[in-house]
Design a protein around this motif. Structure first.
Motif, PDB file in Angstrom:
ATOM      1  N   GLY A  59       0.786  -1.222   0.000  1.00 38.97           N
ATOM      2  CA  GLY A  59       0.000   0.000   0.000  1.00 38.97           C
ATOM      3  C   GLY A  59       0.821   1.275   0.000  1.00 38.97           C
ATOM      4  O   GLY A  59       1.906   1.345   0.574  1.00 38.97           O
ATOM      5  N   LYS A  60       0.274   2.267  -0.648  1.00 37.44           N
ATOM      6  CA  LYS A  60       0.923   3.576  -0.740  1.00 37.44           C
ATOM      7  C   LYS A  60       1.097   4.235   0.633  1.00 37.44           C
ATOM      8  O   LYS A  60       2.145   4.827   0.892  1.00 37.44           O
ATOM      9  CB  LYS A  60       0.127   4.459  -1.693  1.00 37.44           C
ATOM     10  N   PRO A  61       0.124   4.134   1.558  1.00 38.51           N
ATOM     11  CA  PRO A  61       0.343   4.727   2.886  1.00 38.51           C
ATOM     12  C   PRO A  61       1.559   4.141   3.600  1.00 38.51           C
ATOM     13  O   PRO A  61       2.308   4.865   4.265  1.00 38.51           O
ATOM     14  CB  PRO A  61      -0.953   4.413   3.642  1.00 38.51           C
ATOM     15  N   ARG A  62       1.776   2.837   3.467  1.00 42.03           N
ATOM     16  CA  ARG A  62       2.951   2.207   4.085  1.00 42.03           C
ATOM     17  C   ARG A  62       4.235   2.730   3.442  1.00 42.03           C
ATOM     18  O   ARG A  62       5.232   2.964   4.111  1.00 42.03           O
ATOM     19  CB  ARG A  62       2.851   0.685   3.949  1.00 42.03           C
ATOM     20  N   ALA A  63       4.213   2.955   2.124  1.00 41.69           N
ATOM     21  CA  ALA A  63       5.372   3.514   1.422  1.00 41.69           C
ATOM     22  C   ALA A  63       5.655   4.934   1.897  1.00 41.69           C
ATOM     23  O   ALA A  63       6.818   5.298   2.121  1.00 41.69           O
ATOM     24  CB  ALA A  63       5.135   3.495  -0.083  1.00 41.69           C
ATOM     25  N   GLU A  64       4.614   5.731   2.058  1.00 43.24           N
ATOM     26  CA  GLU A  64       4.795   7.102   2.545  1.00 43.24           C
ATOM     27  C   GLU A  64       5.453   7.091   3.922  1.00 43.24           C
ATOM     28  O   GLU A  64       6.371   7.861   4.188  1.00 43.24           O
ATOM     29  CB  GLU A  64       3.448   7.823   2.588  1.00 43.24           C
ATOM     30  N   GLU A  65       4.996   6.195   4.784  1.00 42.91           N
ATOM     31  CA  GLU A  65       5.574   6.048   6.118  1.00 42.91           C
ATOM     32  C   GLU A  65       7.052   5.671   6.020  1.00 42.91           C
ATOM     33  O   GLU A  65       7.911   6.236   6.705  1.00 42.91           O
ATOM     34  CB  GLU A  65       4.786   4.964   6.859  1.00 42.91           C
ATOM     35  N   PHE A  66       7.374   4.693   5.164  1.00 42.76           N
ATOM     36  CA  PHE A  66       8.747   4.226   5.006  1.00 42.76           C
ATOM     37  C   PHE A  66       9.676   5.336   4.509  1.00 42.76           C
ATOM     38  O   PHE A  66      10.735   5.569   5.091  1.00 42.76           O
ATOM     39  CB  PHE A  66       8.778   3.037   4.037  1.00 42.76           C
ATOM     40  N   PHE A  67       9.300   6.010   3.437  1.00 37.20           N
ATOM     41  CA  PHE A  67      10.199   7.007   2.865  1.00 37.20           C
ATOM     42  C   PHE A  67      10.364   8.219   3.785  1.00 37.20           C
ATOM     43  O   PHE A  67      11.438   8.820   3.834  1.00 37.20           O
ATOM     44  CB  PHE A  67       9.761   7.398   1.456  1.00 37.20           C
ATOM     45  N   ARG A  68       9.352   8.556   4.556  1.00 34.83           N
ATOM     46  CA  ARG A  68       9.508   9.642   5.533  1.00 34.83           C
ATOM     47  C   ARG A  68      10.432   9.184   6.672  1.00 34.83           C
ATOM     48  O   ARG A  68      11.221   9.968   7.187  1.00 34.83           O
ATOM     49  CB  ARG A  68       8.157  10.100   6.041  1.00 34.83           C
ATOM     50  N   TYR A  69      10.366   7.903   7.033  1.00 36.93           N
ATOM     51  CA  TYR A  69      11.298   7.352   8.019  1.00 36.93           C
ATOM     52  C   TYR A  69      12.736   7.428   7.505  1.00 36.93           C
ATOM     53  O   TYR A  69      13.656   7.792   8.245  1.00 36.93           O
ATOM     54  CB  TYR A  69      10.935   5.900   8.357  1.00 36.93           C
ATOM     55  N   VAL A  70      12.939   7.100   6.232  1.00 41.86           N
ATOM     56  CA  VAL A  70      14.274   7.172   5.623  1.00 41.86           C
ATOM     57  C   VAL A  70      14.864   8.566   5.814  1.00 41.86           C
ATOM     58  O   VAL A  70      16.042   8.722   6.141  1.00 41.86           O
ATOM     59  CB  VAL A  70      14.211   6.783   4.124  1.00 41.86           C
ATOM     60  N   THR A  71      14.029   9.593   5.653  1.00 43.87           N
ATOM     61  CA  THR A  71      14.494  10.970   5.812  1.00 43.87           C
ATOM     62  C   THR A  71      14.992  11.226   7.228  1.00 43.87           C
ATOM     63  O   THR A  71      16.009  11.894   7.408  1.00 43.87           O
ATOM     64  CB  THR A  71      13.367  11.960   5.459  1.00 43.87           C
TER      65      THR A  71
END
Length: 136
Positions: A59-71
């Motif tokens: 899911g896209k929401p999980r991806a948004e969470e992941f990439f913001r965590y990467v930051t």
């Protein structure tokens, strides 16, 4: 009326992937993931090799969470150097090196990321990495 002039050919999977990779690199460097996230399908899935996102994520929401965590982990951002690209009709693999700081410590890595393409969107992502540090 000329039908050819009215039709607009779409981007090839390789072109879509290159645009997405530029947005991905910008996200790693600046923390601004908006362009990359907009390019993802709603049913986007990604596979990550370690940590709290290890395995398949849906899911896209999980991806948004992941990439913001990467930051947050790679502040102030990563520098990306592209070493190679391999592609077929639906998947494009980018080989790259990245440098920066991970949680305040020096970081160097070699990474391969695969983008799965559907239309002009990214529907899947897989990451594979190994350290550029000491061998043990």
């Amino acid at each position: 009326e000329n039908r050819l002039s009215m039709s607009k050919p779409g981007l090839s999977p390789l072109e879509v992937a290159h645009l997405a990779f530029q947005e991905f690199s910008d996200g790693l460097a600046t923390g601004n993931w908006d362009g990359f996230l907009e390019r993802l399908t709603d049913d986007f899935s990604f596979w990550f090799p370690s940590g709290m996102y290890h395995g398949l994520n849906q899911g896209k929401p999980r991806a948004e969470e992941f990439f913001r965590y990467v930051t947050t982990a790679f502040t102030p951002g990563l520098t990306v150097i592209l070493d190679g690209v391999t592609s077929n009709e639906t998947t494009v693999m980018f080989e790259l090196r990245s440098e920066g700081q991970l949680n305040g410590q020096p970081y160097k890595n070699r990474v391969a990321v695969a983008f799965d393409i559907r239309g002009e969107k990214i529907c899947g992502y897989r990451e594979y990495f190994g350290s550029d540090g000491k061998s043990y």
